[in-house]
Design a protein around this motif. Sequence first.
Motif, PDB file in Angstrom:
ATOM      1  N   PRO A 442       0.802  -1.216   0.000  1.00 54.77           N
ATOM      2  CA  PRO A 442       0.000   0.000   0.000  1.00 54.77           C
ATOM      3  C   PRO A 442       0.847   1.284   0.000  1.00 54.77           C
ATOM      4  O   PRO A 442       2.031   1.247   0.279  1.00 54.77           O
ATOM      5  N   VAL A 443       0.153   2.365  -0.263  1.00 54.66           N
ATOM      6  CA  VAL A 443       0.816   3.644  -0.521  1.00 54.66           C
ATOM      7  C   VAL A 443       1.281   4.279   0.795  1.00 54.66           C
ATOM      8  O   VAL A 443       0.562   4.241   1.800  1.00 54.66           O
ATOM      9  N   SER A 444       2.465   4.900   0.758  1.00 54.95           N
ATOM     10  CA  SER A 444       2.957   5.563   1.967  1.00 54.95           C
ATOM     11  C   SER A 444       2.246   6.901   2.149  1.00 54.95           C
ATOM     12  O   SER A 444       1.833   7.551   1.181  1.00 54.95           O
ATOM     13  N   LEU A 445       2.129   7.309   3.397  1.00 56.33           N
ATOM     14  CA  LEU A 445       1.430   8.566   3.699  1.00 56.33           C
ATOM     15  C   LEU A 445       2.246   9.771   3.280  1.00 56.33           C
ATOM     16  O   LEU A 445       1.700  10.811   2.905  1.00 56.33           O
ATOM     17  N   ALA A 446       3.572   9.630   3.316  1.00 60.55           N
ATOM     18  CA  ALA A 446       4.424  10.711   2.833  1.00 60.55           C
ATOM     19  C   ALA A 446       4.173  10.960   1.350  1.00 60.55           C
ATOM     20  O   ALA A 446       4.135  12.104   0.888  1.00 60.55           O
ATOM     21  N   ARG A 447       3.945   9.879   0.624  1.00 63.85           N
ATOM     22  CA  ARG A 447       3.744  10.047  -0.823  1.00 63.85           C
ATOM     23  C   ARG A 447       2.426  10.770  -1.100  1.00 63.85           C
ATOM     24  O   ARG A 447       2.335  11.584  -2.018  1.00 63.85           O
ATOM     25  N   ASP A 603      -1.706   1.116  -6.117  1.00 72.64           N
ATOM     26  CA  ASP A 603      -0.421   1.362  -6.781  1.00 72.64           C
ATOM     27  C   ASP A 603      -0.105   2.855  -6.708  1.00 72.64           C
ATOM     28  O   ASP A 603      -0.887   3.674  -7.192  1.00 72.64           O
ATOM     29  N   PRO A 604       1.020   3.209  -6.105  1.00 78.68           N
ATOM     30  CA  PRO A 604       1.326   4.644  -5.969  1.00 78.68           C
ATOM     31  C   PRO A 604       1.385   5.389  -7.298  1.00 78.68           C
ATOM     32  O   PRO A 604       1.179   6.606  -7.328  1.00 78.68           O
ATOM     33  N   LYS A 605       1.607   4.654  -8.390  1.00 77.46           N
ATOM     34  CA  LYS A 605       1.654   5.325  -9.700  1.00 77.46           C
ATOM     35  C   LYS A 605       0.284   5.880 -10.092  1.00 77.46           C
ATOM     36  O   LYS A 605       0.167   6.799 -10.891  1.00 77.46           O
ATOM     37  N   ASP A 606      -0.762   5.286  -9.536  1.00 80.67           N
ATOM     38  CA  ASP A 606      -2.114   5.739  -9.886  1.00 80.67           C
ATOM     39  C   ASP A 606      -2.565   6.927  -9.045  1.00 80.67           C
ATOM     40  O   ASP A 606      -3.635   7.497  -9.278  1.00 80.67           O
ATOM     41  N   LEU A 607      -1.767   7.273  -8.058  1.00 77.23           N
ATOM     42  CA  LEU A 607      -2.206   8.276  -7.086  1.00 77.23           C
ATOM     43  C   LEU A 607      -2.290   9.690  -7.671  1.00 77.23           C
ATOM     44  O   LEU A 607      -3.340  10.354  -7.582  1.00 77.23           O
ATOM     45  N   LEU A 611      -5.548  12.162  -7.869  1.00 77.48           N
ATOM     46  CA  LEU A 611      -5.610  13.392  -7.067  1.00 77.48           C
ATOM     47  C   LEU A 611      -5.836  14.606  -7.962  1.00 77.48           C
ATOM     48  O   LEU A 611      -6.584  15.520  -7.612  1.00 77.48           O
ATOM     49  N   LYS A 612      -5.209  14.584  -9.110  1.00 75.68           N
ATOM     50  CA  LYS A 612      -5.358  15.709 -10.043  1.00 75.68           C
ATOM     51  C   LYS A 612      -6.808  15.822 -10.506  1.00 75.68           C
ATOM     52  O   LYS A 612      -7.389  16.915 -10.528  1.00 75.68           O
ATOM     53  N   ARG A 613      -7.382  14.687 -10.856  1.00 79.60           N
ATOM     54  CA  ARG A 613      -8.791  14.710 -11.289  1.00 79.60           C
ATOM     55  C   ARG A 613      -9.686  15.190 -10.134  1.00 79.60           C
ATOM     56  O   ARG A 613     -10.629  15.950 -10.339  1.00 79.60           O
ATOM     57  N   GLU A 622     -17.308  20.973  -5.953  1.00 84.68           N
ATOM     58  CA  GLU A 622     -17.994  19.768  -5.488  1.00 84.68           C
ATOM     59  C   GLU A 622     -17.050  18.938  -4.610  1.00 84.68           C
ATOM     60  O   GLU A 622     -15.838  19.028  -4.734  1.00 84.68           O
ATOM     61  N   PRO A 623     -17.622  18.141  -3.714  1.00 80.18           N
ATOM     62  CA  PRO A 623     -16.768  17.280  -2.901  1.00 80.18           C
ATOM     63  C   PRO A 623     -16.361  16.031  -3.666  1.00 80.18           C
ATOM     64  O   PRO A 623     -17.101  15.547  -4.525  1.00 80.18           O
ATOM     65  N   VAL A 624     -15.189  15.533  -3.341  1.00 79.07           N
ATOM     66  CA  VAL A 624     -14.640  14.348  -4.018  1.00 79.07           C
ATOM     67  C   VAL A 624     -13.973  13.457  -2.971  1.00 79.07           C
ATOM     68  O   VAL A 624     -13.387  13.967  -2.012  1.00 79.07           O
ATOM     69  N   MET A 625     -14.096  12.167  -3.181  1.00 83.72           N
ATOM     70  CA  MET A 625     -13.327  11.252  -2.334  1.00 83.72           C
ATOM     71  C   MET A 625     -12.422  10.366  -3.183  1.00 83.72           C
ATOM     72  O   MET A 625     -12.854   9.813  -4.200  1.00 83.72           O
ATOM     73  N   ILE A 626     -11.163  10.273  -2.771  1.00 90.59           N
ATOM     74  CA  ILE A 626     -10.218   9.345  -3.391  1.00 90.59           C
ATOM     75  C   ILE A 626      -9.831   8.336  -2.315  1.00 90.59           C
ATOM     76  O   ILE A 626      -9.243   8.705  -1.294  1.00 90.59           O
ATOM     77  N   ASP A 627     -10.167   7.090  -2.549  1.00 93.44           N
ATOM     78  CA  ASP A 627      -9.851   6.040  -1.574  1.00 93.44           C
ATOM     79  C   ASP A 627      -8.457   5.485  -1.863  1.00 93.44           C
ATOM     80  O   ASP A 627      -8.215   4.954  -2.951  1.00 93.44           O
ATOM     81  N   VAL A 628      -7.550   5.638  -0.910  1.00 92.38           N
ATOM     82  CA  VAL A 628      -6.183   5.145  -1.085  1.00 92.38           C
ATOM     83  C   VAL A 628      -5.887   4.115   0.005  1.00 92.38           C
ATOM     84  O   VAL A 628      -6.048   4.400   1.198  1.00 92.38           O
ATOM     85  N   VAL A 629      -5.487   2.934  -0.417  1.00 93.87           N
ATOM     86  CA  VAL A 629      -5.084   1.903   0.548  1.00 93.87           C
ATOM     87  C   VAL A 629      -3.656   2.223   0.973  1.00 93.87           C
ATOM     88  O   VAL A 629      -2.765   2.362   0.131  1.00 93.87           O
TER      89      VAL A 629
END
Lengths: 634, 123
Positions: A442-447, A603-607, A611-613, A622-629
């Motif tokens: 899973p993705v690091s929080l720093a990233r 996958d951190p490459k998809d992050l 986020l940009k979108r 509008e509000p948006v949610m991005i779910d990151v594991v």
Amino acid sequence: MAKLKNTSVGRRGFLKGAAAGAAVSAASLVTPQITEAQQGGGPGGRGAGRGGAAQPDGAAIAREDGTARPAPVSRIVENPGSDYMCDVIKALGIEYVSFNPGSSFEGLHESLINYTKNSPEIITCTHEENAVAAAHGYAKAEGRPMLALLHGTIGVQHAAMAIYNAYGDRVPIVMIAGYGDTAVPAHTAVDLATTVRDYVKWDAQPDTLQGVGQAIIRAYKLAITPPMAPVLITVHADLQMAAMPANRPQVPKFTMPSMPSADLASVRQIAKDLVNANNPRINSGRARTQEGMDLLVELAELLQCPVGGGGDRISFPSRHPLAGNGAGGAVDVMLNLEAGGGGGGGGRGGAAGDASKTIAISTAELLATHNFNINGGGVNGDMYIAADPQATLPALIEEVKKLITADKKRLFEDRGKKHAEANRAAHAANVDAASVGWNASPVSLARIAAELWPLIKNEDWSFVSPQGFVGNWPSRLWDMKKVYHYLGGQGAGGMGYGAPASVGAALANKKHGRISINIQTDGDMNYSPGALWTAAHHRLPLLSIMHNNRGYHQEVMFIARAASIRNRGQENSHIGTRLIDPNIDYAMMAKAYGMYSEGPITDPKDLAPALKRGIERVKKGEPVMIDVVTQPRG
Amino acid sequence: MKKLIFGILAQTAALAMLTVAAYGQQGDAKKGGKMFVDYSCYACHGFSGQNGPGKRLVPMKLAAVAFTAYVRSPGTNQMPSYSAKVLSDAQLADIWAYIKTLPDSPEAKDIPLVQQLKAEAGK
């Protein structure tokens, strides 16, 4: 419809115990009994049926099983008392009122929508805890309180955790709770505020309309005077519904209180200590407004001394050369400004440190009560001034200026260069540390924090959620130079704060054209998911990024440690701590509440593209949610 | 240079294998991966073995023997100790073998975004 969540006999038993309740038709329940119950609801009538599992009457059953209908209107009241209450609320300039609807304040609710025409704007919440937490977030972003309405006993109890968080965080919220809802005895009480009295600054139960007006004004003043805190007024339903007296009460005059500042003798002593010190240091826990941050910068630059955080809100620019621990060495004078003792999320005690002399300026101790120990060990210091730092800084700066000679100034400049160099190196090391686990899944929080920064740095932005669970990466990587760039934590560490407080903060930020960023922990999310609907309903520009580590990981660590101490093995530490089997689909959850969402991202490459979108949509309002594991912690 | 690094790595790996062999068996990284999660190692050290409040485990600099000794008695209040009753030497060798398979992080200097952040902060 009234609520029956906490009746003394329980929902099932209540229904079962209602004689012939199931057999009686819905039509037969809408009887004159309801009219009688609703119209006769004065204080004298409240006692009837309270104090045990009394047989519910037809009205109560109807409210419980959803067949209740408004009582036949036998009178017209065109100038209800609640209109006057709205006049008082408007006079205070309150912008928003949050609530989950409840019949004990239906008079006030009706006035807000039809008399004041939804001004202040009603923020519909799905839980009283959300309503108060939203007001908590709003107050921190806007610097002044909004109003939250609570329904009788059950609404106050639902709100209790959020009130406690705001109290621990010393944040002003004005709350009005209705009582006297006689259809359901369990929803009223003789002393409604007693449930939360230990963690509100003041409460009142006025028995006249004029008294309600005076109480609202006084409550507001008390809430915004440091130490700030929530306040509660309980208002009988009849005062809202009944006609105003012939002589309509005047709206009481509101006078803005001046903030409590230190006495001049103390200020002069502090200035002398700071200017004569070889290695002074300042810790600052919070600034009331941007002016507070600007004044602190001025003082630090005069003294060329390092400024550390003493709380969890931003009160000094994160990339200022003097931000940090500086070049180290023995500190001879430590000035703590609302640092420690605030109960702000970490249960910190007074930050006495190892300095030869510690000076504390804080209002925290003025909020000490006999029961809850939100200030830990109290505010410590060789010199303690019970005052508001921001109100004290102008005089302190002037006194410091008077004492700085040309020689001292040269010394200070040399000192400042050393601190700046040390802070720069420490900051560079901090940034380098973001590379650890950069490509991990899973993705690091720093990233997450690093990838967000390029997308927001040219916007007006506000980070509205706590950062303790995300390794403090936002303040380690982002240029935080406004007080709204980081609003801090829960206050009392109560979960269920992040999502609704972010909604409240986003509400305040929206008016200023600011986008709000919420890095949302999954455990917290599941306390208050209805906040997503409120964000969608009110079209809030709020980007929520799920810190989805699929568990309560702090507790995983604690349980593992406990098992270790007992030499029993840690292989069962997941029981009761992990949110797996099944995994929770937060993107689907957000979608269900009407919000655009993406994820889960592993996958951190998809992050970055996601986020940009997300930011692009948020910028459109509008509000948006991005779910990151994510990795468990930062 | 590459040859030298490869040589050092090969020597380290050989030494590690010898150390594991001293326990009478080869560490099984697959089993170790399951135990890394089951025994909550990930909670403090991250699924990556390098993110979180616990010490960075990747790259694993300890030999298996030293790793086992450390886990048995970390000498800190933060890290729980894992006794032989809880995790045998063989199981710890499995976990050690798993950690050895976890990829290291890129250097900060090789990540443009990190360098950009650093440059901004240095202004």
